[in-house]
Scaffold this motif. Structure first.
Motif, PDB file in Angstrom:
ATOM      1  N   ALA A  21      -7.128  77.926 -15.489  1.00  0.00           N
ATOM      2  CA  ALA A  21      -7.970  78.319 -14.689  1.00  0.00           C
ATOM      3  C   ALA A  21      -9.451  77.551 -13.727  1.00  0.00           C
ATOM      4  CB  ALA A  21      -8.490  79.932 -15.414  1.00  0.00           C
ATOM      5  N   SER A  22      -9.325  75.761 -14.548  1.00  0.00           N
ATOM      6  CA  SER A  22     -10.634  75.518 -14.395  1.00  0.00           C
ATOM      7  C   SER A  22     -10.011  74.827 -12.957  1.00  0.00           C
ATOM      8  CB  SER A  22     -10.593  74.660 -15.296  1.00  0.00           C
ATOM      9  OG  SER A  22     -11.324  75.710 -16.845  1.00  0.00           O
ATOM     10  N   ILE A  23      -8.994  74.263 -13.634  1.00  0.00           N
ATOM     11  CA  ILE A  23      -7.714  73.473 -12.445  1.00  0.00           C
ATOM     12  C   ILE A  23      -7.709  74.411 -11.168  1.00  0.00           C
ATOM     13  CG2 ILE A  23      -6.842  70.983 -11.983  1.00  0.00           C
ATOM     14  CD1 ILE A  23      -6.247  70.882 -15.130  1.00  0.00           C
ATOM     15  N   LEU A  24      -8.321  74.862 -10.652  1.00  0.00           N
ATOM     16  CA  LEU A  24      -7.727  75.808  -8.838  1.00  0.00           C
ATOM     17  C   LEU A  24      -6.936  74.329  -8.504  1.00  0.00           C
ATOM     18  CD1 LEU A  24     -11.687  76.430  -7.924  1.00  0.00           C
ATOM     19  CD2 LEU A  24      -9.643  77.520  -9.219  1.00  0.00           C
ATOM     20  N   GLY A  25      -5.845  75.643  -7.998  1.00  0.00           N
ATOM     21  CA  GLY A  25      -4.368  75.244  -7.057  1.00  0.00           C
ATOM     22  C   GLY A  25      -3.275  74.471  -7.942  1.00  0.00           C
ATOM     23  N   ARG A  26      -3.926  73.560  -8.497  1.00  0.00           N
ATOM     24  CA  ARG A  26      -2.869  73.030  -9.053  1.00  0.00           C
ATOM     25  C   ARG A  26      -2.069  72.803 -10.258  1.00  0.00           C
ATOM     26  NH1 ARG A  26      -3.928  69.249  -5.499  1.00  0.00           N
ATOM     27  NH2 ARG A  26      -5.942  68.337  -4.614  1.00  0.00           N
ATOM     28  N   TYR A  27      -0.732  72.662 -10.423  1.00  0.00           N
ATOM     29  CA  TYR A  27       0.391  73.479 -11.277  1.00  0.00           C
ATOM     30  C   TYR A  27       0.697  71.751 -12.360  1.00  0.00           C
ATOM     31  CZ  TYR A  27       3.971  71.729  -8.125  1.00  0.00           C
ATOM     32  OH  TYR A  27       4.756  71.358  -7.421  1.00  0.00           O
ATOM     33  N   HIS A  28       0.904  71.781 -13.433  1.00  0.00           N
ATOM     34  CA  HIS A  28       1.283  70.403 -14.117  1.00  0.00           C
ATOM     35  C   HIS A  28       1.988  70.224 -14.469  1.00  0.00           C
ATOM     36  CE1 HIS A  28      -3.185  69.584 -13.882  1.00  0.00           C
ATOM     37  NE2 HIS A  28      -3.065  70.856 -13.675  1.00  0.00           N
ATOM     38  N   LEU A  29       3.640  69.414 -14.319  1.00  0.00           N
ATOM     39  CA  LEU A  29       4.646  69.383 -14.839  1.00  0.00           C
ATOM     40  C   LEU A  29       5.098  68.842 -16.670  1.00  0.00           C
ATOM     41  CD1 LEU A  29       6.440  67.897 -11.541  1.00  0.00           C
ATOM     42  CD2 LEU A  29       6.447  70.626 -12.376  1.00  0.00           C
ATOM     43  N   ASP A  30       3.595  68.116 -16.854  1.00  0.00           N
ATOM     44  CA  ASP A  30       3.093  67.646 -17.985  1.00  0.00           C
ATOM     45  C   ASP A  30       2.480  68.205 -19.061  1.00  0.00           C
ATOM     46  OD1 ASP A  30       3.375  66.639 -20.744  1.00  0.00           O
ATOM     47  OD2 ASP A  30       3.196  64.331 -18.940  1.00  0.00           O
ATOM     48  N   GLY A  35      -5.515  65.984 -16.709  1.00  0.00           N
ATOM     49  CA  GLY A  35      -6.363  66.844 -16.664  1.00  0.00           C
ATOM     50  C   GLY A  35      -5.767  67.952 -17.308  1.00  0.00           C
ATOM     51  N   LEU A  36      -5.381  68.569 -17.570  1.00  0.00           N
ATOM     52  CA  LEU A  36      -4.736  69.064 -18.523  1.00  0.00           C
ATOM     53  C   LEU A  36      -5.904  69.236 -19.478  1.00  0.00           C
ATOM     54  CD1 LEU A  36      -0.964  70.833 -18.133  1.00  0.00           C
ATOM     55  CD2 LEU A  36      -3.311  72.115 -17.597  1.00  0.00           C
ATOM     56  N   GLN A  37      -5.347  68.408 -20.321  1.00  0.00           N
ATOM     57  CA  GLN A  37      -5.947  67.863 -21.532  1.00  0.00           C
ATOM     58  C   GLN A  37      -7.302  67.835 -21.407  1.00  0.00           C
ATOM     59  OE1 GLN A  37      -4.734  67.997 -24.422  1.00  0.00           O
ATOM     60  NE2 GLN A  37      -2.393  68.082 -22.987  1.00  0.00           N
ATOM     61  N   ARG A  38      -8.234  67.587 -20.272  1.00  0.00           N
ATOM     62  CA  ARG A  38      -9.449  67.320 -19.957  1.00  0.00           C
ATOM     63  C   ARG A  38     -10.073  68.982 -20.116  1.00  0.00           C
ATOM     64  NH1 ARG A  38     -10.454  63.936 -15.508  1.00  0.00           N
ATOM     65  NH2 ARG A  38     -12.682  64.732 -15.450  1.00  0.00           N
ATOM     66  N   HIS A  39      -9.058  69.462 -20.086  1.00  0.00           N
ATOM     67  CA  HIS A  39      -9.863  70.966 -19.306  1.00  0.00           C
ATOM     68  C   HIS A  39      -9.284  72.205 -20.945  1.00  0.00           C
ATOM     69  CE1 HIS A  39     -11.899  70.646 -16.274  1.00  0.00           C
ATOM     70  NE2 HIS A  39     -10.299  69.593 -15.626  1.00  0.00           N
ATOM     71  N   GLY A  40      -8.583  71.425 -21.590  1.00  0.00           N
ATOM     72  CA  GLY A  40      -8.567  72.202 -22.606  1.00  0.00           C
ATOM     73  C   GLY A  40      -7.070  72.220 -22.731  1.00  0.00           C
TER      74      GLY A  40
END
Length: 66
Positions: A21-30, A35-40
């Motif tokens: 939820a902290s990364i608006l509009g973006r999905y991650h494949l990994d 990017g995900l790790q920076r936000h938990g």
């Protein structure tokens, strides 16, 4: 900084992606994307579910390289 255009990775609607939820509009494949790790971390769901919740584009780190 500028980047040369790179098309998003091909993703099936049923493929698992990860969102935060902290990364608006973006999905991650990994799930280990920096990017995900920076936000938990992220929550797993299908691409269809992610898009229905407003996650429309692939993570920039993954698309252009970590």
């Amino acid at each position: 900084m500028t980047y040369a255009y790179q098309a998003p990775d091909p993703v099936q609607n049923t493929q698992t992606v990860y969102v935060n939820a902290s990364i608006l509009g973006r999905y991650h494949l990994d799930p280990n994307c920096r990017g995900l790790q920076r936000h938990g971390g992220g929550t797993a769901m299908t691409l269809t579910e992610a898009k229905s919740q407003g996650y429309q584009v692939e993570c920039v780190y993954e698309r252009y390289g970590n």
